[in-house]
Design a protein around this motif. Sequence first.
Motif, PDB file in Angstrom:
ATOM      1  N   GLN A  17      45.341  47.547  48.943  1.00  0.00           N
ATOM      2  CA  GLN A  17      46.323  48.125  49.699  1.00  0.00           C
ATOM      3  C   GLN A  17      47.517  48.452  48.984  1.00  0.00           C
ATOM      4  O   GLN A  17      48.053  49.615  49.017  1.00  0.00           O
ATOM      5  CB  GLN A  17      46.703  47.156  50.807  1.00  0.00           C
ATOM      6  N   ALA A  18      47.924  47.645  47.823  1.00  0.00           N
ATOM      7  CA  ALA A  18      49.249  47.891  47.311  1.00  0.00           C
ATOM      8  C   ALA A  18      49.260  48.402  46.038  1.00  0.00           C
ATOM      9  O   ALA A  18      50.050  49.221  45.936  1.00  0.00           O
ATOM     10  CB  ALA A  18      49.958  46.423  47.226  1.00  0.00           C
ATOM     11  N   LYS A  47      47.253  61.070  54.723  1.00  0.00           N
ATOM     12  CA  LYS A  47      48.491  60.229  54.970  1.00  0.00           C
ATOM     13  C   LYS A  47      48.205  58.733  54.468  1.00  0.00           C
ATOM     14  O   LYS A  47      48.859  58.098  53.670  1.00  0.00           O
ATOM     15  CB  LYS A  47      48.790  59.873  56.589  1.00  0.00           C
ATOM     16  N   ALA A  48      46.937  58.149  54.435  1.00  0.00           N
ATOM     17  CA  ALA A  48      46.673  56.845  53.843  1.00  0.00           C
ATOM     18  C   ALA A  48      46.839  57.049  52.424  1.00  0.00           C
ATOM     19  O   ALA A  48      47.082  55.899  51.611  1.00  0.00           O
ATOM     20  CB  ALA A  48      45.285  56.428  54.222  1.00  0.00           C
ATOM     21  N   ALA A  49      46.198  58.281  51.878  1.00  0.00           N
ATOM     22  CA  ALA A  49      46.317  58.418  50.349  1.00  0.00           C
ATOM     23  C   ALA A  49      47.544  58.503  49.949  1.00  0.00           C
ATOM     24  O   ALA A  49      47.886  57.885  48.563  1.00  0.00           O
ATOM     25  CB  ALA A  49      45.557  59.737  50.152  1.00  0.00           C
ATOM     26  N   TYR A  50      48.565  59.215  50.589  1.00  0.00           N
ATOM     27  CA  TYR A  50      49.945  59.251  50.249  1.00  0.00           C
ATOM     28  C   TYR A  50      50.519  57.898  50.193  1.00  0.00           C
ATOM     29  O   TYR A  50      51.079  57.618  49.238  1.00  0.00           O
ATOM     30  CB  TYR A  50      50.869  60.015  51.235  1.00  0.00           C
ATOM     31  N   LEU A  53      49.049  55.990  47.091  1.00  0.00           N
ATOM     32  CA  LEU A  53      49.567  56.488  45.906  1.00  0.00           C
ATOM     33  C   LEU A  53      50.996  56.266  45.524  1.00  0.00           C
ATOM     34  O   LEU A  53      51.322  55.722  44.671  1.00  0.00           O
ATOM     35  CB  LEU A  53      49.415  58.140  45.686  1.00  0.00           C
ATOM     36  N   ALA A  54      51.782  55.944  46.594  1.00  0.00           N
ATOM     37  CA  ALA A  54      53.056  55.785  46.662  1.00  0.00           C
ATOM     38  C   ALA A  54      53.098  54.108  46.267  1.00  0.00           C
ATOM     39  O   ALA A  54      53.962  53.674  45.377  1.00  0.00           O
ATOM     40  CB  ALA A  54      53.847  55.805  47.832  1.00  0.00           C
ATOM     41  N   SER A  62      50.910  48.931  37.380  1.00  0.00           N
ATOM     42  CA  SER A  62      49.856  49.856  37.812  1.00  0.00           C
ATOM     43  C   SER A  62      50.112  51.385  37.292  1.00  0.00           C
ATOM     44  O   SER A  62      49.152  52.037  37.062  1.00  0.00           O
ATOM     45  CB  SER A  62      49.643  49.694  39.183  1.00  0.00           C
ATOM     46  N   ARG A  63      51.275  51.545  37.516  1.00  0.00           N
ATOM     47  CA  ARG A  63      51.782  53.088  37.305  1.00  0.00           C
ATOM     48  C   ARG A  63      51.584  53.467  35.708  1.00  0.00           C
ATOM     49  O   ARG A  63      51.157  54.439  35.225  1.00  0.00           O
ATOM     50  CB  ARG A  63      53.314  53.414  37.481  1.00  0.00           C
TER      51      ARG A  63
END
Length: 756
Positions: A17-18, A47-50, A53-54, A62-63
């Motif tokens: 999730q995070a 929306k879930a992908a946005y 990804l955020a 992770s970035r």
Amino acid sequence: MPWIVLLLVSVFSFSAQAVSLPAAAVAASSTHTSQATSPEPDAEKKKAAYAALADVLENEKSRNELISQLRQASTTPANKATPAITPPVEEEEEKTVLENVTEVSRHYGGEFSSRFAQLYRNITGAPHKAFNQKTFLNALTHFTMLAVSVFAFYWTLRACAIPLYRKMGEWGRRKNTNRANWLQLPVMIVLAFIIDLALLALTLFLGQLFIDLMNAGSRTIARQQGLFLNAFALIEFFKAILRLIFCPRVPTLRPFGISDASARYWNTRLSGLSSLIGYGLLVAVPIISAQINVQTGALANVVIMLTITLWALWLIFHNKREIQQDLIQLADRSLAFFSLFIRAFALVWHWIASAYFIVLFFFSLFDPGNSLKFMMGASLKSLAIISVAAFISGVLSRWLQKTITLSPEVQRNYPMLQKRINGWLSVSLKLARILTVCVAVMLLLNAWGLFDFWQWITRGAGEKTVDILIRILLILFFSAVGWTLLASLIESRLASDFHGRPMPSARTRTLLTLFRNALAVIISTITVMIVLSEIGVNIAPLLAGAGALGLAVSFGSQTLVKDIITGIFIQFENGMNTGDLVTIGPLTGTVERMSIRSVGVRQDTGAYHIIPWSSITTFANFVRGIGSFVANYDVDRHEDTEKANRALHAAVEELMEREDIRMLVIGEPNFAGIVGLTNTAFTIRVTFTTQPLKQWTVRFALDGMVKKHFDLAGVRPPVQTVQMVQPAPDAAQAARAQDAAMGGNGGVLPPADPKV
């Protein structure tokens, strides 16, 4: 292209999730054909992908991992397979204590509210069931027949076993009067409990046969009779435990010092309380719910448990002070280790007991069928855990009172080894006792479902904690063994000559003592550093700080360093030792203490001086090999020289005949004859070589002997002569004296005395 990335993110957003990278991102590195045929995601997935990804981009680790994987994929040659992009592994964030408490409170609060809602629905919304009086009376008749048969058979068996119990108790008490036969009484108590359980098992077997004969061919009646038999087994097992503790009818088998009245009081009330709980929850409530309706069963459950809870609370607070005093008296008779726990329990026992019945009350409201089983199981587990922990702690406490005695030869060779081994053994037993208490507490929490001990100890923090504890214990063990061996070897060299062993020199004792102290500091420092590193403390800054601090101290304490170095070299050169008579500068005295920094000297006046090693430039030691003195005796100048020498020889010969003096003299005295001459006396001399520090003893004895022989021979000491010279008066003083004499007679001199 952006919607493909969103699709890839959305696929993995459900599992991480995070900070997880969507697994579908692998498709970003695949061929354009697969991109073209990918279905268009709907708005919710986008929306879930946005959001996913955020979250990925928001987390720095992770970035960065995502960027590195994308760059690696972009720089892959065309003739090689494109590397798959794997989602970064999500790290579990450590929660604070407040967050954990909030999460647990929210979980149990939700469970509590849902159970109350379910209870309310059972009472108000459950469907009604028609009451059939004939069926109810038929079932009640067969149920009563089974209960009466089971109780009658069980009570008959127990009544027949009472004489056997009494004989067992009397035999065990009679044997227990002898301290050597302490095991017989506990064996009889346990054997009586086993016989009680065997009688219960026989009754249950017969009860099962009665069910087959008294169920009237009805499964419902058989099931209700089975409920009774299960409740009977559970309740009578608990009563057997109560009889093991209180034993109201056979006091000789009672393991604790409880009066007969108290034993009957508590056995009766606790047995009645357990019967009401067991038969009420396990028999009455299910039968009422089945024969009448669920609402009536739920209300009966509430009424029964409320009655039980109020009765239990009244018993607890009615006997609070009496039980507290009994516990304090038990603590006074117990070992110090158990006394502390018993006194603490005496202060809070009523709150623990009240909480027990309140929890049982709420559990029975939510789950009447399993609440009693859970509470009974948890109670039995707790009793077993406390009993085993108390037994182990008692054994360890008994061992603490004992000591290991080594053989006389080992004690002679290693004087401090026995004391040191007993000290380490005492510390180890105390540590084992503390670990026993900690494990018992965690097992108690596990028994009540508040803590999963086995999961904790096999994974995560528990496994790591156990591993660290084992390593620390091994480090401490090897440090203790190493220190014990090395210190014992040093102390064996320092042993005195009580058993005929040669006494080590003072230099050896001083050097070995300094080495032992330095060894203790080194082993302690290394052990502390290793232990700190094992528990996760970064010791690199400590080592660096210690080095910097040592450098600063070395510059700021040059005199101290000089004292230490000078002292070490003086010791290695065997310059002085404890007990030596020395002269250091203007001070002469006996060395009483030598440390690595200074020496302590006590003068014959009693003054004690501490002299740093660095301030000693030269010193004289009177205890190095031999002692000697030179005896000079003055004789009157007019005496005969030969007579004086003969008197001196006679004095020395008589002195050497004394055994106590002769053993102190090394070799023979040396007579030098006349060594000095003055106007009034001449000096004769004799010299002696003695053992160290014995020169004054010989000198004092020689002086007395010389005085004796000089007096016998008539040898006179030199005569003390004093020459007085009176100065002549001057002319003026003489004239004034003459005028004064003449003035008294008119200037005529007085007549001369005829007698003159």
